[in-house]
Design a protein around this motif. Structure first.
Motif, PDB file in Angstrom:
ATOM      1  N   VAL A  98       0.826  -1.214   0.000  1.00 21.36           N
ATOM      2  CA  VAL A  98       0.000   0.000   0.000  1.00 21.36           C
ATOM      3  C   VAL A  98       0.854   1.256   0.000  1.00 21.36           C
ATOM      4  O   VAL A  98       0.331   2.364  -0.189  1.00 21.36           O
ATOM      5  N   ARG A  99       2.164   1.107   0.207  1.00 18.51           N
ATOM      6  CA  ARG A  99       3.049   2.269   0.332  1.00 18.51           C
ATOM      7  C   ARG A  99       2.959   3.237  -0.845  1.00 18.51           C
ATOM      8  O   ARG A  99       2.803   4.457  -0.648  1.00 18.51           O
ATOM      9  N   PRO A 100       3.056   2.768  -2.115  1.00 22.60           N
ATOM     10  CA  PRO A 100       3.058   3.730  -3.219  1.00 22.60           C
ATOM     11  C   PRO A 100       1.813   4.619  -3.248  1.00 22.60           C
ATOM     12  O   PRO A 100       1.910   5.823  -3.547  1.00 22.60           O
ATOM     13  N   ALA A 101       0.660   4.045  -2.951  1.00 24.41           N
ATOM     14  CA  ALA A 101      -0.574   4.841  -2.953  1.00 24.41           C
ATOM     15  C   ALA A 101      -0.624   5.792  -1.768  1.00 24.41           C
ATOM     16  O   ALA A 101      -0.994   6.974  -1.911  1.00 24.41           O
ATOM     17  N   LEU A 102      -0.252   5.311  -0.589  1.00 27.45           N
ATOM     18  CA  LEU A 102      -0.338   6.150   0.603  1.00 27.45           C
ATOM     19  C   LEU A 102       0.666   7.292   0.573  1.00 27.45           C
ATOM     20  O   LEU A 102       0.410   8.374   1.120  1.00 27.45           O
ATOM     21  N   GLU A 103       1.814   7.068  -0.054  1.00 32.22           N
ATOM     22  CA  GLU A 103       2.827   8.123  -0.145  1.00 32.22           C
ATOM     23  C   GLU A 103       2.341   9.325  -0.951  1.00 32.22           C
ATOM     24  O   GLU A 103       2.893  10.421  -0.820  1.00 32.22           O
ATOM     25  N   GLN A 104       1.307   9.133  -1.757  1.00 29.97           N
ATOM     26  CA  GLN A 104       0.769  10.238  -2.548  1.00 29.97           C
ATOM     27  C   GLN A 104      -0.095  11.181  -1.717  1.00 29.97           C
ATOM     28  O   GLN A 104      -0.332  12.330  -2.129  1.00 29.97           O
ATOM     29  N   ASP A 112     -14.154 -10.333  -0.176  1.00 30.78           N
ATOM     30  CA  ASP A 112     -13.375 -11.501  -0.598  1.00 30.78           C
ATOM     31  C   ASP A 112     -12.002 -11.582   0.060  1.00 30.78           C
ATOM     32  O   ASP A 112     -11.113 -12.285  -0.428  1.00 30.78           O
ATOM     33  N   GLN A 113     -11.821 -10.893   1.189  1.00 29.77           N
ATOM     34  CA  GLN A 113     -10.532 -10.892   1.877  1.00 29.77           C
ATOM     35  C   GLN A 113     -10.670 -11.453   3.285  1.00 29.77           C
ATOM     36  O   GLN A 113     -11.765 -11.524   3.832  1.00 29.77           O
ATOM     37  N   GLY A 114      -9.528 -11.847   3.833  1.00 29.45           N
ATOM     38  CA  GLY A 114      -9.467 -12.279   5.216  1.00 29.45           C
ATOM     39  C   GLY A 114      -8.619 -11.322   6.020  1.00 29.45           C
ATOM     40  O   GLY A 114      -8.785 -10.103   5.919  1.00 29.45           O
ATOM     41  N   HIS A 115      -7.659 -11.878   6.769  1.00 23.89           N
ATOM     42  CA  HIS A 115      -6.853 -11.071   7.685  1.00 23.89           C
ATOM     43  C   HIS A 115      -5.611 -10.481   7.031  1.00 23.89           C
ATOM     44  O   HIS A 115      -4.923  -9.670   7.641  1.00 23.89           O
ATOM     45  N   LEU A 116      -5.321 -10.867   5.789  1.00 20.15           N
ATOM     46  CA  LEU A 116      -4.041 -10.493   5.185  1.00 20.15           C
ATOM     47  C   LEU A 116      -4.200  -9.697   3.898  1.00 20.15           C
ATOM     48  O   LEU A 116      -3.437  -9.873   2.944  1.00 20.15           O
ATOM     49  N   ALA A 117      -5.162  -8.794   3.845  1.00 13.88           N
ATOM     50  CA  ALA A 117      -5.344  -7.974   2.646  1.00 13.88           C
ATOM     51  C   ALA A 117      -4.147  -7.071   2.385  1.00 13.88           C
ATOM     52  O   ALA A 117      -3.978  -6.576   1.270  1.00 13.88           O
ATOM     53  N   THR A 118      -3.306  -6.846   3.398  1.00 11.62           N
ATOM     54  CA  THR A 118      -2.064  -6.104   3.171  1.00 11.62           C
ATOM     55  C   THR A 118      -1.229  -6.761   2.075  1.00 11.62           C
ATOM     56  O   THR A 118      -0.493  -6.080   1.355  1.00 11.62           O
ATOM     57  N   HIS A 119      -1.363  -8.076   1.953  1.00  8.17           N
ATOM     58  CA  HIS A 119      -0.603  -8.817   0.948  1.00  8.17           C
ATOM     59  C   HIS A 119      -1.475  -9.326  -0.202  1.00  8.17           C
ATOM     60  O   HIS A 119      -1.010  -9.418  -1.336  1.00  8.17           O
ATOM     61  N   THR A 120      -2.727  -9.669   0.087  1.00  7.46           N
ATOM     62  CA  THR A 120      -3.577 -10.267  -0.943  1.00  7.46           C
ATOM     63  C   THR A 120      -4.353  -9.249  -1.757  1.00  7.46           C
ATOM     64  O   THR A 120      -4.754  -9.547  -2.883  1.00  7.46           O
ATOM     65  N   ALA A 121      -4.584  -8.046  -1.229  1.00  7.17           N
ATOM     66  CA  ALA A 121      -5.348  -7.027  -1.955  1.00  7.17           C
ATOM     67  C   ALA A 121      -4.914  -5.629  -1.520  1.00  7.17           C
ATOM     68  O   ALA A 121      -5.716  -4.846  -1.013  1.00  7.17           O
ATOM     69  N   GLU A 146      -4.247  -2.946  -3.190  1.00  7.19           N
ATOM     70  CA  GLU A 146      -4.935  -1.838  -3.860  1.00  7.19           C
ATOM     71  C   GLU A 146      -6.293  -1.566  -3.206  1.00  7.19           C
ATOM     72  O   GLU A 146      -6.680  -0.411  -2.995  1.00  7.19           O
ATOM     73  N   LEU A 147      -7.013  -2.644  -2.889  1.00  8.61           N
ATOM     74  CA  LEU A 147      -8.306  -2.499  -2.225  1.00  8.61           C
ATOM     75  C   LEU A 147      -8.133  -1.851  -0.860  1.00  8.61           C
ATOM     76  O   LEU A 147      -8.873  -0.926  -0.498  1.00  8.61           O
ATOM     77  N   LEU A 148      -7.166  -2.321  -0.103  1.00  7.65           N
ATOM     78  CA  LEU A 148      -6.924  -1.779   1.228  1.00  7.65           C
ATOM     79  C   LEU A 148      -6.517  -0.316   1.153  1.00  7.65           C
ATOM     80  O   LEU A 148      -7.053   0.524   1.904  1.00  7.65           O
ATOM     81  N   ALA A 149      -5.605   0.012   0.271  1.00 13.13           N
ATOM     82  CA  ALA A 149      -5.168   1.402   0.133  1.00 13.13           C
ATOM     83  C   ALA A 149      -6.331   2.305  -0.264  1.00 13.13           C
ATOM     84  O   ALA A 149      -6.448   3.438   0.227  1.00 13.13           O
ATOM     85  N   GLY A 150      -7.208   1.805  -1.131  1.00 16.07           N
ATOM     86  CA  GLY A 150      -8.358   2.601  -1.543  1.00 16.07           C
ATOM     87  C   GLY A 150      -9.270   2.958  -0.385  1.00 16.07           C
ATOM     88  O   GLY A 150      -9.758   4.094  -0.278  1.00 16.07           O
ATOM     89  N   GLU A 151      -9.511   1.999   0.503  1.00 16.20           N
ATOM     90  CA  GLU A 151     -10.353   2.267   1.669  1.00 16.20           C
ATOM     91  C   GLU A 151      -9.689   3.275   2.609  1.00 16.20           C
ATOM     92  O   GLU A 151     -10.355   4.172   3.147  1.00 16.20           O
ATOM     93  N   ILE A 152      -8.389   3.145   2.794  1.00 15.62           N
ATOM     94  CA  ILE A 152      -7.670   4.069   3.679  1.00 15.62           C
ATOM     95  C   ILE A 152      -7.705   5.483   3.116  1.00 15.62           C
ATOM     96  O   ILE A 152      -8.015   6.447   3.832  1.00 15.62           O
ATOM     97  N   ILE A 153      -7.412   5.613   1.830  1.00 18.79           N
ATOM     98  CA  ILE A 153      -7.375   6.950   1.220  1.00 18.79           C
ATOM     99  C   ILE A 153      -8.764   7.581   1.202  1.00 18.79           C
ATOM    100  O   ILE A 153      -8.916   8.778   1.453  1.00 18.79           O
ATOM    101  N   SER A 154      -9.788   6.782   0.928  1.00 17.24           N
ATOM    102  CA  SER A 154     -11.154   7.318   0.931  1.00 17.24           C
ATOM    103  C   SER A 154     -11.515   7.857   2.312  1.00 17.24           C
ATOM    104  O   SER A 154     -12.136   8.922   2.444  1.00 17.24           O
TER     105      SER A 154
END
Length: 266
Positions: free
Chosen positions: A46-52, A243-252, A254-262
């Motif tokens: 998620v770093r590249p998206a959050l750094e923006q 469609d995620q479990g406990h490890l979306a940091t690795h499995t998704a 982009e999805l996780l970063a999108g929720e954080i940025i929103s």
């Protein structure tokens, strides 16, 4: 890509433990705390998206990565103090993003009045999973026997929800050596979680905006715990990671970063 430990900044916790952190990006500080058996590199996806949108401050919790082990005992209070030292090293206001055990640390720090502007927690360890104490015992026994690989496999399958048939693939990842080091710290962290009891009334005065993230495919006890947390917090949003479990940091990521940025945009 895991960052160079030599490039880490160091802050000193009140008990003398040195805590490593990395800053990247531009904007308001966003301190990120990882969960068990991993280090700051959990945020690489998620770093590249959050750094923006923020200055990402990725922390190695005590005993992980480039941070010191600290005393042989392990307490939630110590980790809250570690987070306070990191926040004090940042220009205000500071937001906090945290996953799993790191989420528990962040919640308690916020409840105790740490100056956090906004809080984002992804499945913090406030649950009452009836199987967890037995998992901690099994992992601790394997660690004591020097069987760190078996300990890591046990933890990933029985706690993190990694399918047993996927373990071979995990062992081939650059992540694997980090997990092996982290599992040696886990028995102490696990004991801290077992000793914790979530009391909704203790969070009734926590008025900072909070995002509670939950994997749609996570087990029922996690759903119950996250909904209880959401209900307890006066100003929270509950978002489901489909469609995620406990490890979306690795499995998704982009999805996780999108929720954080929103959430940060709102």
């Amino acid at each position: 890509m895991r960052t160079d430990p030599a490039a880490a900044e160091q802050v000193r916790s009140p008990d003398g433990t040195s805590i490593a952190l990395w800053r990247s990006g531009h904007g308001r500080p966003l301190v990120a705390l990882h969960g068990v058996t991993i280090d700051h590199s959990t945020w690489d996806g998620v770093r590249p998206a959050l750094e923006q949108v923020a200055t990402l401050i990725a922390v190695d919790r005590r005993g992980h990565g480039a941070s010191d082990q600290g005393p042989a005992t392990h307490s939630l209070d110590q980790e809250v103090a570690d987070l306070a030292a990191v926040v004090a090293a940042c220009p205000a206001p500071v937001d906090v993003l945290a996953h799993s055990y790191g989420g528990l640390v962040a919640l308690e720090a916020a409840r105790l009045g740490l100056p956090i502007g906004r809080l984002m927690v992804y499945e913090p360890s406030i649950d009452d999973d009836p199987h967890f104490p037995a998992v901690v015992d099994r992992v601790a026994e394997l660690v004591d026997q020097g069987q760190t690989e078996r300990a890591a496999e046990t933890l990933l399958v029985e706690r993190s929800g990694v399918p047993a048939e996927a373990i071979a693939a995990v062992r081939d990842l650059p992540l694997w050596p980090i997990v092996l080091r982290g599992v040696e710290v886990f028995p102490r962290e696990g004991a801290a979680v077992i000793g914790y009891r979530f009391d909704p009334e203790r969070f009734a005065q926590l008025t900072i905006p909070t995002l509670v993230l939950l994997g749609g495919e996570s087990p029922g006890w996690r759903h119950e715990a996250m909904r209880a947390l959401h209900s307890a917090l006066p100003h929270s949003e509950l978002r489901i990671l489909a469609d995620q479990g406990h490890l979306a940091t690795h499995t998704a990521p982009e999805l996780l970063a999108g929720e954080i940025i929103s959430f940060l945009d709102r």
